[in-house]
Design an enzyme around this catalytic site. Structure first.
Site, PDB file in Angstrom:
ATOM      1  N   HIS A 133       4.468   4.981 -39.557  1.00  0.00           N
ATOM      2  CA  HIS A 133       3.519   5.525 -38.583  1.00  0.00           C
ATOM      3  C   HIS A 133       2.178   5.817 -39.229  1.00  0.00           C
ATOM      4  O   HIS A 133       2.069   5.972 -40.440  1.00  0.00           O
ATOM      5  CB  HIS A 133       4.063   6.823 -37.962  1.00  0.00           C
ATOM      6  CG  HIS A 133       4.169   7.952 -38.948  1.00  0.00           C
ATOM      7  ND1 HIS A 133       5.198   8.067 -39.856  1.00  0.00           N
ATOM      8  CD2 HIS A 133       3.355   9.016 -39.173  1.00  0.00           C
ATOM      9  CE1 HIS A 133       5.020   9.154 -40.590  1.00  0.00           C
ATOM     10  NE2 HIS A 133       3.905   9.740 -40.215  1.00  0.00           N
TER      11      HIS A 133
ATOM     12  N   HIS B 261       2.287   5.168 -43.125  1.00  0.00           N
ATOM     13  CA  HIS B 261       3.127   5.685 -44.206  1.00  0.00           C
ATOM     14  C   HIS B 261       4.546   5.912 -43.724  1.00  0.00           C
ATOM     15  O   HIS B 261       4.833   5.925 -42.528  1.00  0.00           O
ATOM     16  CB  HIS B 261       2.528   6.943 -44.833  1.00  0.00           C
ATOM     17  CG  HIS B 261       2.205   8.031 -43.851  1.00  0.00           C
ATOM     18  ND1 HIS B 261       1.071   8.017 -43.077  1.00  0.00           N
ATOM     19  CD2 HIS B 261       2.872   9.162 -43.515  1.00  0.00           C
ATOM     20  CE1 HIS B 261       1.049   9.091 -42.309  1.00  0.00           C
ATOM     21  NE2 HIS B 261       2.137   9.808 -42.545  1.00  0.00           N
TER      22      HIS B 261
ATOM     23  N   ARG C  84       1.057  19.812 -45.832  1.00  0.00           N
ATOM     24  CA  ARG C  84       0.017  18.848 -45.485  1.00  0.00           C
ATOM     25  C   ARG C  84      -1.085  19.503 -44.687  1.00  0.00           C
ATOM     26  O   ARG C  84      -0.826  20.362 -43.843  1.00  0.00           O
ATOM     27  CB  ARG C  84       0.642  17.749 -44.632  1.00  0.00           C
ATOM     28  CG  ARG C  84      -0.301  16.631 -44.344  1.00  0.00           C
ATOM     29  CD  ARG C  84       0.258  15.724 -43.275  1.00  0.00           C
ATOM     30  NE  ARG C  84       0.055  16.330 -41.978  1.00  0.00           N
ATOM     31  CZ  ARG C  84       0.554  15.826 -40.849  1.00  0.00           C
ATOM     32  NH1 ARG C  84       1.306  14.759 -40.877  1.00  0.00           N
ATOM     33  NH2 ARG C  84       0.305  16.410 -39.714  1.00  0.00           N
TER      34      ARG C  84
ATOM     35  N   ASP D 248      -0.642   8.915 -38.558  1.00  0.00           N
ATOM     36  CA  ASP D 248      -0.481  10.240 -37.973  1.00  0.00           C
ATOM     37  C   ASP D 248      -1.220  10.387 -36.636  1.00  0.00           C
ATOM     38  O   ASP D 248      -2.352   9.918 -36.479  1.00  0.00           O
ATOM     39  CB  ASP D 248      -0.979  11.317 -38.942  1.00  0.00           C
ATOM     40  CG  ASP D 248      -0.043  11.458 -40.151  1.00  0.00           C
ATOM     41  OD1 ASP D 248       1.162  11.216 -39.991  1.00  0.00           O
ATOM     42  OD2 ASP D 248      -0.537  11.810 -41.241  1.00  0.00           O
TER      43      ASP D 248
HETATM   44  O1  AKG Z   1       6.582  13.858 -46.523  1.00  0.00           O
HETATM   45  C1  AKG Z   1       5.922  12.838 -46.700  1.00  0.00           C
HETATM   46  O2  AKG Z   1       5.952  12.191 -47.739  1.00  0.00           O
HETATM   47  C2  AKG Z   1       5.012  12.343 -45.602  1.00  0.00           C
HETATM   48  C3  AKG Z   1       5.236  13.085 -44.342  1.00  0.00           C
HETATM   49  C4  AKG Z   1       4.310  12.620 -43.253  1.00  0.00           C
HETATM   50  O3  AKG Z   1       4.589  11.736 -42.502  1.00  0.00           O
HETATM   51  C5  AKG Z   1       3.006  13.263 -43.147  1.00  0.00           C
HETATM   52  O4  AKG Z   1       2.696  14.143 -43.944  1.00  0.00           O
HETATM   53  O5  AKG Z   1       2.259  12.891 -42.242  1.00  0.00           O
HETATM   54 FE   FE2 Z   2       2.867  11.260 -41.246  1.00  0.00          FE
END
Ligand code: AKG
Ligand code: FE2
Length: 284
Positions: free
Chosen positions: A110, A260, A275, A112
């Site tokens: 995906h 990602h 994040r 984000d």
């Molecule tokens: O935990 C991760 O490595 C990525 C998670 C994710 O999809 C994000 O942080 O948008």
């Molecule tokens: Fe993500």
């Protein structure tokens, strides 16, 4: 294959060490202390590296959530995400997986929040706790994904738009009681299937498995067939970089240019990530 805006030199970066992790995508940045404020010149150097490499890695940065927010703010306002668990502040999202049976949406390819009219520009993710094995994250280069499509497919998707909706992507993981209240706030939106990067002018494939439901004006079956071909472009290993985390490592990605996938392969161990996302603009 890589095209940089006119006047940009590929090397040397004057202020930072940029260590490519492959030919197309991903570079480790050395010599920058993320805990400190960026000068405008340093911010510019990092932005160039981001545009060229699409995801930057800072090993052992070990910054506080406040410092992480301050770093991200160099690229714009922070975005709050009403769907995901809160960290220490409204705009800090915390992913805490006990490696148990609670799957979350991030181990699906995906970009984000493409279900928003203005999907995130990018995100800064730090791993707080790493499992003893596994837990890698992969990013895929959506410029390469577009460039390498057959010409006939490029012609078919020229000018096309697709619908993005959070319901299909999140329904597997969250119940209707969690999702229903958000439906009014985030009605389905359409975005171009191929977007133009606002800073580099490059064309990027902009459909993903999580949130893209169909191509506007196409019969369901035709749309499904075409979408499944397009989203598979993210699966090509040559367009990807895979990062193995240590606690305190930070990744900063351009959400306009990448997708990602967080690999869910560390049960029964725990993985904690935090994040912040940077608000983006309307894709064109
Ligand atoms: O935990 C991760 O490595 C990525 C998670 C994710 O999809 C994000 O942080 O948008
Ligand atoms: Fe993500």
């Amino acid at each position: 294959m890589r095209r940089l805006p006119e006047g940009w030199q590929e090397r040397p970066y004057e202020l930072i060490d940029v260590v490519p992790q492959g030919r197309l995508i991903g570079a480790e940045i050395r010599g920058v202390d993320l805990a400190r404020c960026l000068t405008p010149a340093l911010r510019e150097e990092l932005n160039r590296a981001l545009l060229e490499w699409k995801v930057l890695f800072f090993r052992g940065a070990a910054i506080t959530a406040e410092q992480q927010r301050a770093f991200a703010l160099n690229w714009g306002e922070l975005e709050t995400n009403p769907l995901l668990a809160r960290g220490s502040a409204d705009d800090v999202v915390r992913f805490d997986k006990g490696g148990s049976a609670t799957p979350t949406y991030e181990n699906v390819w995906h970009a984000d929040v493409t279900f928003r009219e203005r999907p995130a520009l990018g995100a800064v993710l730090q791993l707080r706790e790493v499992p003893p094995y596994g837990g890698d994250t992969l990013w895929a280069d959506m410029a390469a994904a577009y460039d390498n499509l057959p010409d006939a497919v490029k012609e078919r998707i020229e000018g096309a738009r697709a619908v993005h909706d959070f319901i299909p992507g999140f329904a597997r993981f969250y119940g209707p009681e969690r999702l229903a209240p958000l439906q009014d706030r985030f009605p389905p939106v359409t975005h171009p299937v191929v977007r133009t990067h606002p800073e580099t002018g490059r064309r990027m494939l902009f459909v993903n498995t999580s949130f893209t439901t169909h191509i506007v004006g196409m019969e369901r079956e035709e749309s499904d067939r075409l979408l499944s071909l397009l989203v598979r472009q993210a699966h090509v290993p040559e367009y990807q970089v895979r990062f193995h985390w240590q606690a305190g490592d930070v990744a900063f990605w351009d959400n306009r240019a990448t997708q990602h996938y967080a690999v869910d392969d560390y049960a029964p161990h725990r993985r904690v990530a935090e994040r912040v996302a940077i608000a983006g603009d309307r894709p064109y």
